[in-house]
Design a protein around this motif. Structure first.
Motif, PDB file in Angstrom:
ATOM      1  N   VAL A   1       0.870  -1.174   0.000  1.00 21.64           N
ATOM      2  CA  VAL A   1       0.000   0.000   0.000  1.00 21.64           C
ATOM      3  C   VAL A   1       0.909   1.226   0.000  1.00 21.64           C
ATOM      4  O   VAL A   1       1.650   1.461   0.947  1.00 21.64           O
ATOM      5  CB  VAL A   1      -0.914   0.044   1.240  1.00 21.64           C
TER       6      VAL A   1
ATOM      7  N   SER B   1      -3.113  11.406   8.887  1.00 22.34           N
ATOM      8  CA  SER B   1      -3.453  10.375   9.868  1.00 22.34           C
ATOM      9  C   SER B   1      -4.062   9.166   9.146  1.00 22.34           C
ATOM     10  O   SER B   1      -3.897   8.031   9.595  1.00 22.34           O
ATOM     11  CB  SER B   1      -4.403  10.921  10.927  1.00 22.34           C
TER      12      SER B   1
ATOM     13  N   ARG C   1       8.802   7.781   9.787  1.00 23.63           N
ATOM     14  CA  ARG C   1       8.485   8.150  11.167  1.00 23.63           C
ATOM     15  C   ARG C   1       9.751   8.205  12.028  1.00 23.63           C
ATOM     16  O   ARG C   1       9.847   9.008  12.940  1.00 23.63           O
ATOM     17  CB  ARG C   1       7.491   7.148  11.779  1.00 23.63           C
ATOM     18  N   MET C   2      10.718   7.295  11.730  1.00 22.74           N
ATOM     19  CA  MET C   2      11.895   7.175  12.586  1.00 22.74           C
ATOM     20  C   MET C   2      13.028   8.111  12.178  1.00 22.74           C
ATOM     21  O   MET C   2      13.871   8.468  12.998  1.00 22.74           O
ATOM     22  CB  MET C   2      12.432   5.739  12.560  1.00 22.74           C
TER      23      MET C   2
ATOM     24  N   GLU D   1       7.462   3.466   8.347  1.00 21.61           N
ATOM     25  CA  GLU D   1       8.206   3.399   9.609  1.00 21.61           C
ATOM     26  C   GLU D   1       9.532   4.164   9.508  1.00 21.61           C
ATOM     27  O   GLU D   1       9.910   4.884  10.424  1.00 21.61           O
ATOM     28  CB  GLU D   1       8.453   1.932   9.981  1.00 21.61           C
TER      29      GLU D   1
ATOM     30  N   MET E   1       7.448  13.744  17.254  1.00 15.50           N
ATOM     31  CA  MET E   1       6.718  14.451  16.194  1.00 15.50           C
ATOM     32  C   MET E   1       5.572  13.605  15.660  1.00 15.50           C
ATOM     33  O   MET E   1       5.684  12.393  15.550  1.00 15.50           O
ATOM     34  CB  MET E   1       7.651  14.703  14.996  1.00 15.50           C
ATOM     35  N   SER E   2       4.495  14.259  15.257  1.00 15.21           N
ATOM     36  CA  SER E   2       3.434  13.563  14.535  1.00 15.21           C
ATOM     37  C   SER E   2       3.830  13.495  13.064  1.00 15.21           C
ATOM     38  O   SER E   2       4.706  14.237  12.606  1.00 15.21           O
ATOM     39  CB  SER E   2       2.113  14.303  14.681  1.00 15.21           C
ATOM     40  N   ILE E   3       3.174  12.629  12.307  1.00 15.82           N
ATOM     41  CA  ILE E   3       3.505  12.493  10.881  1.00 15.82           C
ATOM     42  C   ILE E   3       3.206  13.801  10.148  1.00 15.82           C
ATOM     43  O   ILE E   3       3.893  14.171   9.195  1.00 15.82           O
ATOM     44  CB  ILE E   3       2.771  11.290  10.240  1.00 15.82           C
TER      45      ILE E   3
ATOM     46  N   GLU F   1      -1.151   7.312   7.658  1.00 17.00           N
ATOM     47  CA  GLU F   1      -0.468   6.555   8.709  1.00 17.00           C
ATOM     48  C   GLU F   1      -1.194   5.249   9.017  1.00 17.00           C
ATOM     49  O   GLU F   1      -0.569   4.244   9.329  1.00 17.00           O
ATOM     50  CB  GLU F   1      -0.354   7.406   9.983  1.00 17.00           C
ATOM     51  N   ARG F   2      -2.523   5.266   8.921  1.00 16.40           N
ATOM     52  CA  ARG F   2      -3.282   4.044   9.166  1.00 16.40           C
ATOM     53  C   ARG F   2      -2.975   2.940   8.161  1.00 16.40           C
ATOM     54  O   ARG F   2      -2.878   1.784   8.534  1.00 16.40           O
ATOM     55  CB  ARG F   2      -4.791   4.320   9.047  1.00 16.40           C
ATOM     56  N   VAL F   3      -2.915   3.279   6.874  1.00 17.66           N
ATOM     57  CA  VAL F   3      -2.949   2.214   5.869  1.00 17.66           C
ATOM     58  C   VAL F   3      -1.675   2.027   5.039  1.00 17.66           C
ATOM     59  O   VAL F   3      -1.514   0.976   4.426  1.00 17.66           O
ATOM     60  CB  VAL F   3      -4.147   2.393   4.901  1.00 17.66           C
ATOM     61  N   ALA F   4      -0.778   3.007   5.007  1.00 21.15           N
ATOM     62  CA  ALA F   4       0.336   2.901   4.061  1.00 21.15           C
ATOM     63  C   ALA F   4       1.472   2.020   4.592  1.00 21.15           C
ATOM     64  O   ALA F   4       1.812   2.062   5.764  1.00 21.15           O
ATOM     65  CB  ALA F   4       0.879   4.282   3.724  1.00 21.15           C
ATOM     66  N   ASP F   5       2.022   1.182   3.706  1.00 18.80           N
ATOM     67  CA  ASP F   5       3.272   0.474   3.993  1.00 18.80           C
ATOM     68  C   ASP F   5       4.453   1.374   3.662  1.00 18.80           C
ATOM     69  O   ASP F   5       5.423   1.457   4.389  1.00 18.80           O
ATOM     70  CB  ASP F   5       3.417  -0.766   3.103  1.00 18.80           C
TER      71      ASP F   5
END
Lengths: 136, 307
Positions: free
Chosen positions: B33, B194, B221-222, B218, B282-284, B197-201
């Motif tokens: 995804v 948001s 995000r990291m 990920e 941090m948020s995305i 963030e729920r669905v993406a690989d």
């Protein structure tokens, strides 16, 4: 067995961390007991409306931390903390680092070392009494 | 043979002399995804149209299922579901007529029962005419029409634009439902991070037509991290901080966002300047804004900090 995972997408914590920390908390509080099965990845993904890989990532995190084990074909199960090798140095180091952060924050708030220790003790007791209240 | 469902090679599109998409190289693996992110006008829609062969590239090329995009045969098109923003459907048709019309493009794989179940779930009668539907209902019909065709590859261009939270959630449920099936691939663009963030690989960030990030969610995000520094003196050599993309300062305090800088390098830099340092989660959305924004933060509606 009681497990109720809630997530807030768009917040500061990555989703898999949110899931993993709620499950490890449920284990620590005794809401999930040794031998309990975690919900199947697909089911939890559908329930939370998130990518199944994110749930799998959370389970992997818990597995690496030694809280759960996955058995091929049958699912992921909670391990008995008493049977675990708690002497795992890397994990204890990590825990120590986290405690250090809290110590710094406490001292910055102006707490004396004695007050800080007292505060920490009280929190541990409170956590354990909460655990006893909720256990059948 | 590779396992990429979709690939672009130096894909480029100019409108007159303006580049809308500049040498895009994108590989979407099977089962993935992929979230396509970018600010308005960054080139996302252009990329999607080029991939589907709806636009001709100025240079470069794209392939879907290993076949050139500018010449996709109907047999391959029937394996692709495509949803555009706005959800334009034939206004004069009823939902049932539209189903028959749509089914003709996907003769072998149309899932009648699933379509009926979805209409039921949305509380829509198949007798309704499209022109009597609200925007949200039209989006629901579009989603049902697309998913009932059981696409191997689903491409959605900002499908959730302007939808209320409930219908947006239904789109996400539809996506999660589809990816639970073996080997389904989704490429979608969205501004609602948001949801991404729920669905993406994986995500790709396009900025002014250029691909600026292409990594797992990920990793994104990291690897974009923010730190708060406090210095003993006000002259802060911000520019020497490795990987800096965004900074904000106030006297001896510095808030800095860095990309792909190892934590040790941050602490080393802080030590060299006798600064105290502390990570700031941090948020995305913060990550995206600071990653695509101007280097020195200047808010449009801001007031001077009292000194």
């Amino acid at each position: 067995m009681a497990l109720w995972v809630q997530i807030s997408p768009g917040s500061k914590e990555p989703l898999y961390v949110q899931i993993a920390s709620q499950i490890s908390r449920a284990i620590a509080l005794g809401h999930l007991r040794p031998g309990d099965k975690l919900p199947p990845v697909r089911k939890l993904a559908e329930e939370l409306v998130i990518n199944p890989n994110t749930v799998a990532r959370a389970y992997l995190e818990l597995e690496q931390q030694g809280f759960v084990a996955s058995k091929t074909g049958s699912g992921t199960f909670v391990l008995d903390p008493a049977l675990q090798d708690n002497k795992d140095l890397a994990q204890l180091n990590l825990l120590g680092q986290r405690i250090d952060t809290l110590i710094v924050q406490g001292l910055n708030l102006g707490l004396t070392p004695e007050k800080l220790i007292e505060f920490f003790e009280n929190r541990v007791r409170r956590f354990l009494s909460e655990q006893n209240k909720r256990s059948p | 043979m590779n396992d990429f469902v979709l690939q672009t090679f130096q894909l480029t599109k100019y409108y007159h002399k303006t580049p809308a998409l500049d040498h895009l190289n994108l590989c979407v693996p099977k089962g993935c995804v992929y979230g396509l992110l970018g600010r308005n006008g960054s080139g996302k829609t252009t990329a999607i149209k080029l991939i589907l062969g709806l636009l001709a590239p100025t240079a470069g090329r794209a392939e879907v299922f290993g076949h050139p995009s500018d010449n996709l045969p109907p047999s391959l098109r029937s394996r692709i579901g495509y949803i555009t923003e706005g959800h334009h459907l034939e206004r004069w048709m009823t939902i049932r007529e539209l189903e028959h019309f749509q089914k003709a493009f996907y003769p072998d794989q149309w899932d009648r029962r699933f379509f009926a179940e979805m209409l039921d779930y949305f509380e829509l009668s198949p007798k309704r005419k499209i022109k009597t539907l609200s925007n949200g209902q039209r989006a629901q019909v579009n989603l049902a029409l697309t998913l009932a065709a059981n696409p191997e590859l689903l491409i959605m261009d900002d499908p959730m634009l302007g939808l209320d939270a409930a219908v947006r959630r239904q789109f996400l449920e539809g996506m999660v439902h589809l990816i639970q099936k073996e080997g389904r691939t989704i490429l979608f663009s969205s501004h609602i991070l948001s949801d991404v963030e729920r669905v993406a690989d994986r995500i790709a960030v396009i900025d002014k037509g250029v691909l600026r990030a292409d990594c797992t969610l990920e990793e994104f995000r990291m690897q974009i991290r923010k730190y708060l520094f406090e210095f003993p003196q006000p002259n802060i050599p911000v520019d020497t901080l490795p990987g800096l993309i965004y900074s904000k300062r106030n006297q001896q305090m510095l808030e800095a966002t860095v990309v792909k800088t190892p934590e040790e390098a941050i602490y080393e830099w802080a030590r060299r300047h006798q600064a105290a340092v502390e990570p700031v989660p941090m948020s995305i959305e913060d990550q995206f804004i600071e990653f695509t924004g101007p280097k020195q933060a200047r808010k449009l509606f801001s007031w001077e900090m009292p000194v």
